[in-house]
Design a protein around this motif. Structure first.
Motif, PDB file in Angstrom:
ATOM      1  N   ALA A 152       0.663  -1.195   0.124  1.00 13.11           N
ATOM      2  CA  ALA A 152       0.078   0.046  -0.147  1.00 13.11           C
ATOM      3  C   ALA A 152       0.793   1.378  -0.066  1.00 13.11           C
ATOM      4  O   ALA A 152       0.433   2.313  -0.624  1.00 13.11           O
ATOM      5  CB  ALA A 152      -0.762  -0.085   1.333  1.00 13.11           C
ATOM      6  N   GLY A 153       2.171   1.303   0.517  1.00 15.37           N
ATOM      7  CA  GLY A 153       2.859   2.433   0.631  1.00 15.37           C
ATOM      8  C   GLY A 153       3.755   2.650  -0.753  1.00 15.37           C
ATOM      9  O   GLY A 153       4.340   3.480  -0.930  1.00 15.37           O
ATOM     10  N   PHE A 154       3.405   1.640  -1.753  1.00 15.65           N
ATOM     11  CA  PHE A 154       3.936   2.074  -3.234  1.00 15.65           C
ATOM     12  C   PHE A 154       2.827   2.247  -4.239  1.00 15.65           C
ATOM     13  O   PHE A 154       3.025   1.724  -5.332  1.00 15.65           O
ATOM     14  CB  PHE A 154       4.865   0.841  -3.447  1.00 15.65           C
ATOM     15  N   GLY A 155       1.627   2.583  -3.776  1.00 18.40           N
ATOM     16  CA  GLY A 155       0.683   2.742  -4.906  1.00 18.40           C
ATOM     17  C   GLY A 155      -0.238   1.622  -4.912  1.00 18.40           C
ATOM     18  O   GLY A 155      -0.908   1.597  -6.175  1.00 18.40           O
ATOM     19  N   GLN A 188     -12.212   2.056  -4.148  1.00 21.35           N
ATOM     20  CA  GLN A 188     -13.164   2.672  -4.896  1.00 21.35           C
ATOM     21  C   GLN A 188     -12.424   3.390  -6.233  1.00 21.35           C
ATOM     22  O   GLN A 188     -12.863   3.214  -7.328  1.00 21.35           O
ATOM     23  CB  GLN A 188     -13.841   3.702  -4.084  1.00 21.35           C
ATOM     24  N   GLU A 189     -11.172   3.998  -5.734  1.00 18.96           N
ATOM     25  CA  GLU A 189     -10.560   4.193  -6.894  1.00 18.96           C
ATOM     26  C   GLU A 189      -9.948   3.391  -7.839  1.00 18.96           C
ATOM     27  O   GLU A 189      -9.701   3.640  -8.928  1.00 18.96           O
ATOM     28  CB  GLU A 189      -9.252   5.138  -6.298  1.00 18.96           C
ATOM     29  N   ALA A 190      -9.967   2.023  -7.314  1.00 16.71           N
ATOM     30  CA  ALA A 190      -9.137   1.160  -8.047  1.00 16.71           C
ATOM     31  C   ALA A 190      -9.919   0.376  -8.990  1.00 16.71           C
ATOM     32  O   ALA A 190      -9.729  -0.001 -10.189  1.00 16.71           O
ATOM     33  CB  ALA A 190      -8.458   0.121  -7.202  1.00 16.71           C
ATOM     34  N   LYS A 210     -18.222   3.430 -18.221  1.00 16.94           N
ATOM     35  CA  LYS A 210     -18.115   4.735 -17.173  1.00 16.94           C
ATOM     36  C   LYS A 210     -17.146   5.397 -17.339  1.00 16.94           C
ATOM     37  O   LYS A 210     -15.993   5.086 -17.656  1.00 16.94           O
ATOM     38  CB  LYS A 210     -18.036   4.025 -15.553  1.00 16.94           C
ATOM     39  N   ASN A 211     -17.169   6.765 -17.024  1.00 12.26           N
ATOM     40  CA  ASN A 211     -15.915   7.666 -17.205  1.00 12.26           C
ATOM     41  C   ASN A 211     -15.074   7.302 -16.211  1.00 12.26           C
ATOM     42  O   ASN A 211     -15.266   6.834 -14.882  1.00 12.26           O
ATOM     43  CB  ASN A 211     -16.355   9.116 -16.884  1.00 12.26           C
ATOM     44  N   ILE A 212     -13.577   7.602 -16.259  1.00 12.50           N
ATOM     45  CA  ILE A 212     -12.697   7.457 -15.431  1.00 12.50           C
ATOM     46  C   ILE A 212     -12.910   8.481 -14.158  1.00 12.50           C
ATOM     47  O   ILE A 212     -12.756   9.707 -14.629  1.00 12.50           O
ATOM     48  CB  ILE A 212     -11.149   7.437 -16.050  1.00 12.50           C
ATOM     49  N   LYS A 213     -12.724   7.870 -13.171  1.00 12.85           N
ATOM     50  CA  LYS A 213     -12.733   8.920 -11.624  1.00 12.85           C
ATOM     51  C   LYS A 213     -11.535   9.124 -11.101  1.00 12.85           C
ATOM     52  O   LYS A 213     -11.575   9.941 -10.098  1.00 12.85           O
ATOM     53  CB  LYS A 213     -13.950   8.388 -11.114  1.00 12.85           C
ATOM     54  N   SER A 214     -10.614   8.206 -11.304  1.00 12.12           N
ATOM     55  CA  SER A 214      -9.249   8.367 -10.675  1.00 12.12           C
ATOM     56  C   SER A 214      -8.156   8.315 -11.438  1.00 12.12           C
ATOM     57  O   SER A 214      -8.154   7.631 -12.328  1.00 12.12           O
ATOM     58  CB  SER A 214      -9.499   7.045  -9.563  1.00 12.12           C
ATOM     59  N   SER A 215      -7.024   8.711 -10.949  1.00  9.17           N
ATOM     60  CA  SER A 215      -5.825   8.652 -11.645  1.00  9.17           C
ATOM     61  C   SER A 215      -5.341   7.292 -11.969  1.00  9.17           C
ATOM     62  O   SER A 215      -4.810   6.826 -12.872  1.00  9.17           O
ATOM     63  CB  SER A 215      -4.790   9.544 -11.054  1.00  9.17           C
ATOM     64  N   MET A 220      -4.438   2.350 -15.096  1.00 14.85           N
ATOM     65  CA  MET A 220      -4.692   0.914 -15.564  1.00 14.85           C
ATOM     66  C   MET A 220      -5.237   0.612 -16.827  1.00 14.85           C
ATOM     67  O   MET A 220      -5.214  -0.222 -17.659  1.00 14.85           O
ATOM     68  CB  MET A 220      -5.612   0.198 -14.448  1.00 14.85           C
ATOM     69  N   ARG A 221      -6.234   1.633 -17.229  1.00 11.70           N
ATOM     70  CA  ARG A 221      -6.723   1.570 -18.474  1.00 11.70           C
ATOM     71  C   ARG A 221      -6.011   1.782 -19.816  1.00 11.70           C
ATOM     72  O   ARG A 221      -6.113   1.159 -20.756  1.00 11.70           O
ATOM     73  CB  ARG A 221      -7.889   2.535 -18.602  1.00 11.70           C
ATOM     74  N   GLY A 222      -5.048   2.739 -19.519  1.00 16.07           N
ATOM     75  CA  GLY A 222      -4.383   3.120 -20.555  1.00 16.07           C
ATOM     76  C   GLY A 222      -5.434   3.884 -21.638  1.00 16.07           C
ATOM     77  O   GLY A 222      -6.077   4.425 -21.590  1.00 16.07           O
ATOM     78  N   LYS A 223      -4.975   3.476 -22.974  1.00  9.76           N
ATOM     79  CA  LYS A 223      -5.685   3.748 -24.124  1.00  9.76           C
ATOM     80  C   LYS A 223      -6.644   2.585 -24.538  1.00  9.76           C
ATOM     81  O   LYS A 223      -7.341   2.907 -25.717  1.00  9.76           O
ATOM     82  CB  LYS A 223      -4.909   3.988 -25.156  1.00  9.76           C
ATOM     83  N   LEU A 224      -7.016   1.657 -23.785  1.00 11.13           N
ATOM     84  CA  LEU A 224      -8.066   0.555 -24.181  1.00 11.13           C
ATOM     85  C   LEU A 224      -9.466   1.303 -24.057  1.00 11.13           C
ATOM     86  O   LEU A 224      -9.686   1.859 -23.429  1.00 11.13           O
ATOM     87  CB  LEU A 224      -7.874  -0.585 -23.164  1.00 11.13           C
TER      88      LEU A 224
END
Length: 350
Positions: A152-155, A188-190, A210-215, A220-224
């Motif tokens: 969790a400390g590394f994203g 939730q962000e994930a 759905k629209n992307i709501k988190s960075s 994770m999606r990239g350009k897919l």
């Protein structure tokens, strides 16, 4: 730097190494389904040895003088797991496969090695395995550093601890990267952007709706336009009824006794059974999440393979092979790629 991945599994550690700039050229993995997944996502120059590591013979890897060599991997960890008391001892032959890691370090003499395992290895038999492993590496001339790190400390949106031993042949003392908890990624962000599913959903590919709501989700999606492996085990109606009674962060204790009568003594159930993930926290450990029946935070069903992969920090373009059961096992066994990436980035700087 050139890499050799031992006990690679699906390739989570390799993905972290490749993302950091390491050219992974040789791989060893016994499980044929994990090997199939690995080769669907990576192309190691010297191939993947899909057999028992005890049969693997070191081969000459050609590299320039200014290129370093690193061996990394995590020998099977089920026997060291704190949840596996039955085989958590020196009598479990699989607990000694670390000897093969040591053997290949001795044969290849890499500039660096990274040895990974579960927290339980520190506790098994009073720490005898950790002591033995460290002594073996130091006798080979390696300067070792060790630390227990929180993913969790590394994203990584998951409360998962992993133990690392890093060794240097040139006398360098490895400095581990610093864990950062000021920006924890939540469940939730994930996964909240992924399409809703019904119990037993089996479409191999789904488009995002759905629209992307988190960075994090965006990364994770990239350009897919959609993703593979968004598959869910089909549970029977009794299990689904149990799910309905469990709130965010709750577990089997929230289920009415009338729905738990098939258990001889439901009060002895493990607290990790029937755990519904909390939206506003990182996930609990993604291990054998089908057996433990981890529940989606808002939908009355188990986690999909893709959701579990997101919680492990696998991007959506990483494809898992085999039946759903084998896919689930591969995801649960993996080293989170973002955690591995941080280890390798720090190593390359040193």
């Amino acid at each position: 730097m050139i890499g050799i991945d031992l006990f690679s599994g699906a390739g989570g550690m390799s993905l972290g190494a490749l993302s950091a700039g390491i050219d992974v050229q040789q791989v060893v993995e016994l499980d044929k389904y994990a090997a199939s997944t690995y080769l669907a996502n990576h192309t190691p120059k010297y191939g993947l040895f899909n057999d028992d590591i005890r049969k693997f013979k070191s081969s000459k890897i050609k590299h320039r003088d200014n290129e370093g060599l690193i061996i990394f991997g995590g020998p099977p960890c089920q026997g060291f797991s704190t949840s596996n008391q039955r085989t958590r001892s020196s009598s479990n032959v699989n607990n000694w496969l670390f000897e093969e890691f040591v053997r290949l370090v001795e044969e290849y003499r890499p500039d660096w090695f990274v040895f990974e395992n579960v927290k339980g290895i520190l506790e098994t038999e009073g720490g005898v395995f950790v002591q033995r492993i460290t002594e073996r590496f130091e006798k080979l001339g390696y300067t070792t550093s060790a630390k227990l790190l929180s993913a969790a400390g590394f994203g990584v949106p998951q409360k998962r601890n992993r133990y690392f031993i890093v060794g240097s042949l040139n006398g360098t003392t490895y400095d581990f990267p610093t864990e950062k908890f000021d920006k924890i990624i939540t469940v939730q962000e994930a996964i909240s952007d992924l399409p809703a599913l019904v119990n037993g959903a089996s479409d191999c590919y789904v488009t995002y709706n759905k629209n992307i709501k988190s960075s994090y989700a965006k990364s994770m999606r990239g350009k897919l336009k959609g993703c593979h492996n968004h598959l869910v085990t089909r549970n029977n109606s009794l299990i689904i009824e149990r799910y309905k009674h469990i709130p965010n962060g709750g577990n089997w204790e929230n289920i009415p006794d009338s729905l738990m009568r098939n258990y001889a003594d439901s009060s002895r159930c493990h607290t990790g059974i029937y755990r519904r993930l909390s939206l506003d926290e990182p996930s609990v450990v993604i291990g054998n999440y089908r057996k433990n029946m981890l529940i989606h935070p808002t939908q009355d069903r188990g986690l999909s393979v893709r959701e579990a992969a997101r919680l492990q920090s696998f991007p959506d373009d990483f494809i898992f092979k085999g039946s759903i059961g084998f896919q689930q096992q591969q995801v649960g066994n993996a080293v989170p790629p973002l955690l591995a990436k941080s280890i390798f980035q720090s190593l390359l700087k040193q």
